[in-house]
Structures are given as C-alpha cells and as structure tokens.
Design an enzyme around this catalytic site. Structure first.
Site: not given
Ligand code: DX5
Length: 219
Positions: A34, A174
C-alpha cells in the site's frame, strides 16, 4: 478459486522480510504493497525503496496499490523497483487509458481501483484492458477500518460487467475484509480478497489467520 492477498499495511515494518516468509509459508502467492502519499489519502506509507527491498526478500508476486495523486509519474519507478502489478486509482488519473497502456508496456499487470463513492460505470471504457479491478470497501488510507456494506451491489455490478464482456479480469476487494465480510463479498462476485488487519497480529499468527479466512469462503 478465491485468492487471499495479504496487505503489508498491517505487518510489522521492522520485520517485513520475516513477515513475507510467514505469508508465503501460509500459502499466499501475492502480497499488496500500500503506497500512500498523504495527498490522495490522509496517510503516508512507503515508496520504491521498500518495494526494492521486498523484491530482494521474497519471490511472492508484488502488487503495488498506488494511493497517490497522478500515479503516472511513478509507474516506471515502481516497475523497475520490482512490482509485478500496479494498481492506480481512477479518481487520481487524468488520463487513465494512457496510464494503463503504460503499465502494460512496462510488462506489468494493470489494475484500476475505485473508491466507495465512485460508481462502477467509470470502468466501462477501460475494463477491457485490465487484469484487475479493485473495489475499495473502505475509504483508503488506514488498515482495520469498518467494511462498507453498501459496496456489495457495486461488486455485483462489476462482476456483471466482467461476465457480460467475457473478460478474464480479476475482481479484487480491499478494506475491512475478515471472516464475517469475506463470504459476503465472494457471494457478490469478488475473487481476490485483500486483507491486512485480519491477517497480521491475529491469534495463532499469520498462517492460522489466513486459514480462518480461507475457511470462511470455502463453504
Ligand atoms: C487502504 C488499504 C487498506 C489495507 C487493508 O486503506 O489498502 O485497505 O490494504 O486494510 P484492512 O486492514 O481493512 O484489511
């Protein structure tokens, strides 16, 4: 086949190499890195040097989720750092078609992510070129947030889009994915589940946490 993709956001950044070994031993084939710039999302995480370090530390597939403004500036840098796949946000790209073409020209898997308030319709002109669509089920920026149930109809819409056009595109979700929400998103059409808080720092460790997630969608 449902794929579980650990997100490193909840891993112990002081021991990333060891944590990657644990998720590999637990059967993961892919991890999500991320990347956040503090502008597109209200948090700052890691950049190309960490992808480079992870590339040396693991042979897992590295999927880089660029939660950054104007990601087209960094596609080559992340590709060279060792990313196998690059996900850009539709909301952050002025020229999304060009960005996807560039990712593919770099020889990487290309994905587009859409935030909770972004409708599935924005994918209509680009989905045919994608290896993956990522439907965010939280507002991006932090791990351990609450799943947004109103994303379920959107997941169904994206699955319908993929089926209508006979595409091989993956449908990834997600944010807030755990044993209670995983069955819901799979029922709606997701086939790749990104999870951070549900995998790292859980009782029994990474392997047990991944097995619980797998069991929750194996019925
Ligand atoms: C954006 C991040 C998170 C992380 C996983 O906030 O992309 O979604 O990967 O988050 P959790 O901990 O909810 O699985």
């Amino acid at each position: 086949m449902i794929q579980i993709v650990p997100s490193i956001l909840s891993a112990d950044f002081a021991y990333l190499g060891e944590e990657m070994a644990q998720v590999k031993a637990a059967g993961a084939q892919r991890i999500q890195v991320d990347v956040m710039d503090g502008i597109f999302v209200p948090n700052i995480t890691v950049g190309p040097p960490v992808v480079q370090a992870l590339r040396k530390a693991t042979d897992l597939s590295l999927e880089v989720h660029l939660m950054i403004q104007h990601p087209e500036r960094f596609l080559e840098v992340f590709a060279q750092a060792g990313a196998d796949g690059i996900i850009v946000h539709q909301e952050a790209c002025t020229h999304l078609h060009r960005a996807i073409q560039e990712i593919k020209a770099l020889g990487k898997r290309a994905g587009v992510a859409i935030n909770p308030a972004t409708p599935a319709v924005v994918l209509e002109e680009i989905i045919q070129y994608l290896d993956l669509v990522l439907v965010m089920t939280v507002n991006p920026g932090f791990a351990g947030q609450e799943f947004i149930p109103s994303m379920l109809p959107k997941i169904r819409k994206v699955r319908q889009l993929i089926q209508e056009r006979g595409l091989a595109c993956e449908l990834e979700v997600d944010g807030g994915i755990h044993v209670d929400t995983a069955p819901l998103v799979v029922d709606a059409g997701a086939d790749v589940l990104v999870a951070g808080a549900a995998i790292f720092g859980q009782p029994g460790g990474v392997a047990a946490a991944m097995q619980r997630l797998r069991d929750s969608v194996s019925g």
